[in-house]
Design an enzyme around this catalytic site. Structure first.
Site, PDB file in Angstrom:
ATOM      1  N   HIS A  24       1.658   8.508   5.205  1.00  0.00           N
ATOM      2  CA  HIS A  24       0.277   8.109   4.928  1.00  0.00           C
ATOM      3  C   HIS A  24      -0.175   8.722   3.600  1.00  0.00           C
ATOM      4  CE1 HIS A  24      -0.961   6.190   8.731  1.00  0.00           C
ATOM      5  NE2 HIS A  24      -0.107   7.019   9.302  1.00  0.00           N
ATOM      6  N   GLU A  34      -2.890   8.201   2.081  1.00  0.00           N
ATOM      7  CA  GLU A  34      -4.325   8.494   2.175  1.00  0.00           C
ATOM      8  C   GLU A  34      -4.611   9.799   2.909  1.00  0.00           C
ATOM      9  OE1 GLU A  34      -3.519   6.382   6.069  1.00  0.00           O
ATOM     10  OE2 GLU A  34      -2.725   6.380   4.026  1.00  0.00           O
ATOM     11  N   CYS A  53       2.629   2.961   6.553  1.00  0.00           N
ATOM     12  CA  CYS A  53       3.024   3.342   7.913  1.00  0.00           C
ATOM     13  C   CYS A  53       3.583   2.123   8.652  1.00  0.00           C
ATOM     14  CB  CYS A  53       1.876   4.012   8.647  1.00  0.00           C
ATOM     15  SG  CYS A  53       2.440   4.895  10.150  1.00  0.00           S
TER      16      CYS A  53
END
Length: 205
Positions: free
Chosen positions: A185, A187, A83
């Protein structure tokens, strides 16, 4: 089989908890650290980041992380930016008319998205260059989770990139040599993000 060591660097701006869990799940031995020597020694260094470009760069500089990132890039030691952690790897960012110098591993500038609606928030597909290690084995129809108002719009010379569309094209991911980064992102991107992080971790040794 030994797990690769990953230093998730805490410089005061990042989605640390979910990134830590996702990297562990993907097969890394993860340490959350603000220690520069630990960042140098690890098989892989992850640079997270949320919020404003200038604020993230302030944290990067205050901790001396910029020098370590450049050292690792020059030495062929892997780095992954996520990011705003991707954005600060570029030469500069411009927010609200304020120009901030970045780490400069990648040439180019981060600007406001040219879209009728910002931030760009939610799930989107990306078109990755053939040969990108991050996307090996990942279906092109997979979606990744984005939340951002700014992005780099031109690929650095000699880099492979994945492009996403929101108002216009922007760089969703980039890799050149040992340095890779994603605007989205991983994750927070479910199985697709897990596969991408797994690909990165597999390349650490």
């Amino acid at each position: 089989m030994n797990r690769s060591s990953v230093a998730l660097f805490d410089y005061g701006s990042g989605n640390l908890r979910s990134a830590f869990r996702a990297l562990e799940r993907a097969g890394a031995d993860v340490s959350l650290t603000s220690d520069l020597d630990a960042a140098r020694r690890a098989d892989g260094l992850v640079v997270p980041g949320v919020g404003a470009y200038a604020a993230c760069m302030e944290g990067v500089l205050a901790h001396g992380l910029d020098a370590v990132i450049r050292e690792r890039a020059a030495a062929g030691a892997p780095v992954l930016g996520i990011c705003v952690g991707e954005q600060v790897l570029f030469a500069e960012g411009v927010e609200h008319g304020v120009r901030t110098r970045g780490v400069g591993v990648f040439e180019g500038r981060v600007d406001l998205l040219d879209a009728p609606r910002v931030p760009h928030m939610g799930w989107n597909t990306v078109a990755a260059d053939e040969g990108m290690r991050l996307f090996a084995g990942i279906d092109p129809a997979e979606r990744f989770y984005f939340v951002h108002s700014y992005a780099a719009k031109t690929r650095p010379p000699g880099a492979l990139a994945a492009v996403c569309e929101h108002g216009g094209p922007f760089i969703a991911a980039v890799e050149r040599g040992p340095v890779a980064a994603t605007q989205f992102h991983p994750e927070k991107s479910g199985d697709a993000g897990y596969a991408l992080l797994s690909n990165w971790i597999k390349g650490l040794k």
